[in-house]
Design an enzyme around this catalytic site. Sequence first.
Site, short mmCIF file in Angstrom:
data_model
loop_
_atom_site.label_atom_id
_atom_site.label_comp_id
_atom_site.label_asym_id
_atom_site.label_seq_id
_atom_site.Cartn_x
_atom_site.Cartn_y
_atom_site.Cartn_z
CE LYS A 1 50.51 37.05 38.03
NZ LYS A 1 49.50 37.50 39.02
CD GLU B 1 38.52 40.14 37.62
OE1 GLU B 1 39.66 39.68 37.49
OE2 GLU B 1 37.70 39.70 38.45
CB CYS C 1 49.27 32.95 44.46
SG CYS C 1 47.56 33.43 44.76
C1 LIG Z 1 44.72 35.55 40.85
S1 LIG Z 1 43.62 36.84 40.56
C2 LIG Z 1 44.31 37.61 39.14
C3 LIG Z 1 45.43 38.56 39.44
C4 LIG Z 1 45.86 39.36 38.26
N1 LIG Z 1 46.24 38.52 37.13
C5 LIG Z 1 47.00 40.30 38.58
O1 LIG Z 1 48.15 39.97 38.31
O2 LIG Z 1 46.73 41.37 39.12
C6 LIG Z 1 42.27 36.04 39.86
C7 LIG Z 1 41.19 36.95 39.35
O3 LIG Z 1 40.25 36.15 38.65
C8 LIG Z 1 38.96 36.68 38.84
N2 LIG Z 1 38.03 35.57 38.54
C9 LIG Z 1 37.49 34.68 39.36
N3 LIG Z 1 36.73 33.81 38.67
C10 LIG Z 1 36.81 34.19 37.38
C11 LIG Z 1 36.23 33.70 36.18
N4 LIG Z 1 35.45 32.63 36.17
N5 LIG Z 1 36.50 34.36 35.03
C12 LIG Z 1 37.31 35.43 35.01
N6 LIG Z 1 37.88 35.94 36.12
C13 LIG Z 1 37.64 35.33 37.28
C14 LIG Z 1 38.98 37.15 40.28
O4 LIG Z 1 37.98 38.13 40.48
C15 LIG Z 1 40.41 37.70 40.40
O5 LIG Z 1 40.41 39.07 40.10
#
Ligand SMILES: C[S@@+](CC[C@H](N)C(=O)[O-])C[C@H]1O[C@@H](n2cnc3c(N)ncnc32)[C@H](O)[C@@H]1O
Length: 314
Positions: free
Chosen positions: A124, A142, A239
């Site tokens: 994204k 991230e 998702c």
């Molecule tokens: C749904 S994925 C994001 C996908 C990304 N937006 C994409 O389109 O490629 C959620 C991401 O949030 C990260 N994550 C988990 N907890 C988090 C936090 N507290 N703060 C920031 N990132 C976090 C995870 O490691 C993961 O990479």
Amino acid sequence: VPVTLEDHKMWPPVFVPLYDHVPDRSRFLDALSRPLPTVVWANSLRTSGSELGEILHSIGIHARRASWNGDVLRLAPGLSLGRTFPYLAGLMHPQEEASILAAHLLDVQPGEQVLDLCAAPGGKTAFMASRMNGHGSILANEMSQARTIALRANLDRLGATNVTITVGDATRLSLPQAAFDAVLADVPCSCTGTVRQNLSVCDELGDQRLEHLVTSQVSILDQAIRACRSGGRVLYTTCSLLLEENERVIAEALRTHGTNIRLRSLDAHGITFAPGITVWNGEQLDQRIAAARRLYPHMNDTGGFFYAMLEVTR
Ligand SMILES: C[S@@+](CC[C@H](N)C(=O)[O-])C[C@H]1O[C@@H](n2cnc3c(N)ncnc32)[C@H](O)[C@@H]1O
């Protein structure tokens, strides 16, 4: 379509609470066992949807342009594209259609200041950077350092130069307040909407894990709203198809921020959405949540997703 006894038996346990809410249940079940189409978006920093379609055709891959964005191309299921010329040359990026739609719906413009709170692996972020054409900037955060490797690699391959990566926990990151034009909160979630890619994803979810996820989701959305300027917008996406991670999180934000936020309706040409759920087991949720959007896998042959666009009005 009438629901048969067979449907009841096959209904995945994690979706039982949604049983009365899913439209056209037989088709929903049917879609869960079908492979997802492969979808790519053309990197507008380097090419266009029509040019990419021709390039793919020249290597024997048939592509159909999506009605809601001509730079998004639908290909046959199960294609492996990582060693093809258009992938390696950064002309395109493969991504699930529902996920590309999230980046499309935020509708970032060249010159804007954009915050992407949970960015890896960066599909994204890169899509938004391609829309901005090098003007304005994206702060891509991230939490997992390891996952920023893929984020950086994707941005490099696609030639996105206006992105700064930070590594931090978005629930307590120190962020400039009321500073960004557009904020994406694509939060960590149960991934129950990705069941077409990974059948076991729904079996691994326990109550404790769900509770932990919801706590993070509420904090991350709160941070997103605080970082967004007045008149700016926050897109909350998961998702997941679970009410707890979607409508309940939005309800919490509406409770906390009151009249300082407003839900905006969402639309994409040729895409059929279901509205956000507002009645749950006889309980009335905030009516405004109907403006949020659910994407069920059978409606457009995609994964399952949830989108809520909040306008900050403070
Ligand atoms: C749904 S994925 C994001 C996908 C990304 N937006 C994409 O389109 O490629 C959620 C991401 O949030 C990260 N994550 C988990 N907890 C988090 C936090 N507290 N703060 C920031 N990132 C976090 C995870 O490691 C993961 O990479």
